[in-house]
Design a protein around this motif. Sequence first.
Motif, short mmCIF file in Angstrom:
data_model
loop_
_atom_site.label_atom_id
_atom_site.label_comp_id
_atom_site.label_asym_id
_atom_site.label_seq_id
_atom_site.Cartn_x
_atom_site.Cartn_y
_atom_site.Cartn_z
N THR A 32 0.84 -1.20 0.00
CA THR A 32 0.00 0.00 0.00
C THR A 32 0.87 1.24 0.00
O THR A 32 1.81 1.34 0.78
N PHE A 33 0.57 2.16 -0.89
CA PHE A 33 1.15 3.50 -0.81
C PHE A 33 0.01 4.42 -0.43
O PHE A 33 -0.96 4.56 -1.17
N PHE A 34 0.13 5.05 0.74
CA PHE A 34 -1.01 5.81 1.27
C PHE A 34 -0.66 7.28 1.44
O PHE A 34 0.43 7.62 1.89
N ASN A 35 -1.62 8.11 1.08
CA ASN A 35 -1.50 9.55 1.29
C ASN A 35 -2.84 10.05 1.83
O ASN A 35 -3.87 9.91 1.17
N GLY A 36 -2.81 10.61 3.04
CA GLY A 36 -4.05 11.12 3.65
C GLY A 36 -3.78 12.43 4.36
O GLY A 36 -2.65 12.72 4.75
N PRO A 37 -4.82 13.26 4.55
CA PRO A 37 -4.62 14.57 5.16
C PRO A 37 -4.69 14.55 6.69
O PRO A 37 -5.46 13.80 7.28
N GLU A 38 -3.87 15.40 7.30
CA GLU A 38 -3.90 15.63 8.74
C GLU A 38 -3.76 17.13 8.98
O GLU A 38 -3.16 17.82 8.17
N SER A 39 -4.25 17.62 10.10
CA SER A 39 -4.21 19.06 10.34
C SER A 39 -3.03 19.45 11.24
O SER A 39 -2.68 18.73 12.17
N PHE A 40 -2.46 20.62 10.92
CA PHE A 40 -1.30 21.13 11.65
C PHE A 40 -1.55 22.59 12.05
O PHE A 40 -2.18 23.35 11.33
N THR A 41 -1.01 22.95 13.22
CA THR A 41 -1.18 24.30 13.75
C THR A 41 0.12 25.09 13.56
O THR A 41 1.18 24.50 13.31
N PRO A 42 0.08 26.41 13.72
CA PRO A 42 1.29 27.22 13.46
C PRO A 42 2.47 26.90 14.37
O PRO A 42 3.62 27.13 13.98
N ASP A 43 2.21 26.38 15.58
CA ASP A 43 3.33 26.12 16.50
C ASP A 43 3.46 24.65 16.87
O ASP A 43 4.18 24.30 17.80
N ASN A 44 2.74 23.77 16.13
CA ASN A 44 2.82 22.33 16.34
C ASN A 44 2.30 21.87 17.71
O ASN A 44 2.69 20.81 18.20
N ALA A 45 1.47 22.68 18.33
CA ALA A 45 0.78 22.26 19.55
C ALA A 45 -0.72 22.31 19.26
O ALA A 45 -1.18 23.19 18.53
N TYR A 46 -1.46 21.37 19.81
CA TYR A 46 -2.89 21.34 19.47
C TYR A 46 -3.65 22.46 20.18
O TYR A 46 -3.12 23.17 21.04
N HIS A 47 -4.90 22.64 19.77
CA HIS A 47 -5.76 23.69 20.32
C HIS A 47 -6.76 23.07 21.29
O HIS A 47 -7.52 22.17 20.91
N LEU A 48 -6.77 23.58 22.51
CA LEU A 48 -7.68 23.06 23.53
C LEU A 48 -8.19 24.23 24.36
O LEU A 48 -7.43 25.15 24.67
N GLY A 49 -9.48 24.18 24.71
CA GLY A 49 -9.96 25.15 25.68
C GLY A 49 -11.09 26.02 25.18
O GLY A 49 -11.66 25.81 24.11
N LEU A 50 -11.40 27.02 25.99
CA LEU A 50 -12.50 27.95 25.74
C LEU A 50 -12.01 29.04 24.79
O LEU A 50 -11.00 29.69 25.06
N ALA A 51 -12.75 29.24 23.70
CA ALA A 51 -12.33 30.24 22.71
C ALA A 51 -12.31 31.63 23.34
O ALA A 51 -13.23 31.98 24.08
N PRO A 52 -11.28 32.43 23.07
CA PRO A 52 -11.10 33.70 23.78
C PRO A 52 -12.27 34.67 23.66
O PRO A 52 -12.59 35.36 24.61
N ASN A 53 -12.90 34.72 22.48
CA ASN A 53 -13.92 35.76 22.30
C ASN A 53 -15.35 35.25 22.47
O ASN A 53 -16.31 35.94 22.17
N MET A 54 -15.50 34.01 22.95
CA MET A 54 -16.83 33.45 23.20
C MET A 54 -16.86 32.82 24.59
O MET A 54 -15.83 32.40 25.11
N ASP A 55 -18.06 32.75 25.17
CA ASP A 55 -18.17 32.25 26.54
C ASP A 55 -18.65 30.80 26.63
O ASP A 55 -18.67 30.23 27.72
N ASN A 56 -19.03 30.21 25.50
CA ASN A 56 -19.48 28.81 25.56
C ASN A 56 -19.08 28.01 24.33
O ASN A 56 -19.73 27.04 23.97
N VAL A 57 -17.99 28.44 23.68
CA VAL A 57 -17.46 27.70 22.52
C VAL A 57 -16.10 27.12 22.91
O VAL A 57 -15.16 27.85 23.22
N TRP A 58 -16.03 25.79 22.92
CA TRP A 58 -14.82 25.08 23.30
C TRP A 58 -14.18 24.48 22.06
O TRP A 58 -14.86 24.19 21.07
N VAL A 59 -12.88 24.26 22.13
CA VAL A 59 -12.13 23.77 20.97
C VAL A 59 -11.24 22.61 21.39
O VAL A 59 -10.60 22.66 22.45
N ALA A 60 -11.19 21.56 20.57
CA ALA A 60 -10.21 20.48 20.71
C ALA A 60 -9.90 20.02 19.29
O ALA A 60 -10.59 19.16 18.74
N ALA A 61 -8.88 20.61 18.69
CA ALA A 61 -8.60 20.34 17.26
C ALA A 61 -7.15 20.66 16.94
O ALA A 61 -6.46 21.32 17.71
#
Length: 815
Positions: free
Chosen positions: A320-349
């Motif tokens: 098998t030769f496989f190519n699939g997409p994955e997501s990357f962030t600007p500093d290579n650390a994932y995103h977790l927590g409460l979004a700064p400008n909202m009071d009930n929007v959480w992120v884990a991505a």
Amino acid sequence: MPTLPSKARVVIIGGGIVGCSVAYHLTKLGWKDVVLLERKQLTSGTTWHAAGLIAQLRATANMTKLAKYSQELYGNLEEETGVATGFKRVGSITAALTGERLEELHRSAAMARAFGVEVEEISPSEIKQRYEHLNIEGVTGGVYLPLDGQGDPANIALALAKGARQRGATVQERVKVTDIVKNGRRVTSVNWQGEDGTSGEIETDMIVNCAGMWGHDVGRMAGVNVPLHACEHFYIVSEPITGLTQLPVLRVPDECAYYKEDAGKLMLGAFEPRAKPWGMEGISESFEFDQLQEDFDHFEPILEKAVNRMPMLGEAGIHTFFNGPESFTPDNAYHLGLAPNMDNVWVAAGFNSIGIQSAGGAGMALAAWMDTGAKPFDLGDVDISRMQPFQGNKHYLFERSKEALGLLYADHFPFRQKDTARGIRRTPFHDKLLANGAVMGELAGWERANWFANEGQKAEYEYTWQRQNWFENRAAEHAAIRENIGMYDMSSFGKLRVEGPDAERFLNNVCGANMSVPTGKIVYTQFLNAKGGIEADVTVTRLSETAYLVVTPAATRLADETWLRRNLGSNIAVITDVTAGEGVLAVMGPNARALLQAVSPNDFSNEANPFGTAQEIELGMGLARAHRVSYVGELGWEIYVSTDMASHAFETLHAAGQPLGLKLCGMHTMDSCRIEKAFRHFGHDITSEDNVVDAGLSFAVDLSKPDFIGKAAVAARKESGPKARMVQFLLQDSQPLLYHNEPILRDGEIVGYLSSGGYGHTLGAAVGLGYVPCEGQSATEVLASSYEIDIKGTRVKATASLKPMYDPKSENVRA
């Protein structure tokens, strides 16, 4: 036809392993009315094709804690849910091909011991014993982690989903979120559409964006910045190999490769230095378990090295030769927590190819945060509030993602700077600093002068784990600040203006120190949480009866502004980010006063302008504000000047400084000076988890004030005494270098690790700061022990002090 409730406590968007983990952990905490919506089928984005490598060791103690938790969770899931997870503790080997990589591995092994991870440094022949198929030509050594594992990513996710369902969660496939309805800083509902044409709306108390590579677009729908970009990720799987049995996971980062045995076949995966971003035109509506187009030319250089390194791969043939997409962030650390400008929007991505090993811990941590409203421990490494608004720019993400994937296996040299997506945020002094030999680093998008090259010297970094090419440059800059006069650019530091009739009352509630001070007074303080932990480390200057200026570290400006906004309550005050409105030049050293007197008619004497006060001044032919404070432990001022007059201010100070021997200095020098003075660095030495008393900063808290956030916790800790003490260490050998996370040994036993480290050019050796547990012990008892620091497996004796080893009485700053 999907059967979905009209109301929910939380709607989780995305059914990869992370979304399933969040649902699992929320229901484990007793949450009802949990709804998870997946646009296609569970795991069909990235999870299904992940390699399933499950390592324990991460770059910090808390990230390691989360990775270890993931392992323990996956080991027990099968018994709980009946779904086979394929989890096996097979161990892992990382092999080095250079001396520099071996030093990195040996330093990481020392760090692992400090974090409680079992690890063993092994020689090339010992690698061969554990992995007989490997060609060890050129191998310099490696490390072995016996408890690392591998598993079946899709089945782990399905097991988590089943666990969530068993406790009452609704997990619905083939339902896409089409809109997110907002009212001010809150989401009120989500609109959905099923593949069968049905649609509906779910009122919800909150949402969690677990949409993986769709996370950026789902964020936009919710009015939230989630900077990430998909990249192509390549691997091959061999034909079955006769006699191939279970092997440890093998990483050869110098060849950008990892190897995994699975069911008698060998997988080879790649993290190439320059990645291929994907999905620039959006992701197809039909995307589900999709493979991307093969690009054998792109993969070939890595395969060529791999066939030499693992000869059996060349003989087996590719299944098998496989190519699939994955997501990357600007500093290579994932995103977790409460979004700064909202009071009930959480992120884990945005899990940067470590989603499987991170998902269990990330889901646990986020669920705990959502349940109590407070972080369970310091999550600053991954807190979504570290991301600057501009980092959501798609062109920026496209450029940075080319580098982000490859950085996973690049040499993790100290002070390594990103190469891509540079030059976006520049201070008013940028060109003048470059003209004088500045070598720029980047932080939160800001270009900052880190050091200054001499005439004829190459003005760029040459990375190594030893003394880098700028070591002597910094020594000279350091000496200028200590002995004469140095000037550096602090414009990137955050500036938040807090003004209004309730500004004083508001800041007195948020800050540990007393804000009821005269106009012109500068106060060093912390924002504390309910446990007495440190959410921010700032200075606050009273500008007028109703206005204050809060100065924050560049990296935490948004997080600190968010903390203020979340705690504003009914107070009438306006918070404005004015960072870009003023340039700031720090003028530091014994001759700082002489320079300022040469360019300004104002009085800089102790009587007129004592330490901790600010005054409006004339500077050259313009105006400025001089703050008498110091992060380097010397007499000095921070000169704030509006951006329109910034160039004039620089030219005036620089010209007047030449006869005095003024030297331009960089951020590396600021750091080496501050660590000699044992000044704490937020994010390393002090975090939301560290009680302000343990940090040795209780002097900055006024318990005589009326109630404020954290007051009870600080009072209780002062009463009980610290559970740990921040200690400064000076190596007794002048040669070794300290960075951070090196283990601290007290009387021969590991008791902690350095939170920060650097070289003390005045003290003559490397200096570190770190916490030593000491519940029930006096300061004298702490200092009565003998201390060593473990540097890549070698114990180096260190002198310990609870007071700053440089100018312990702070006589210099008050001179």
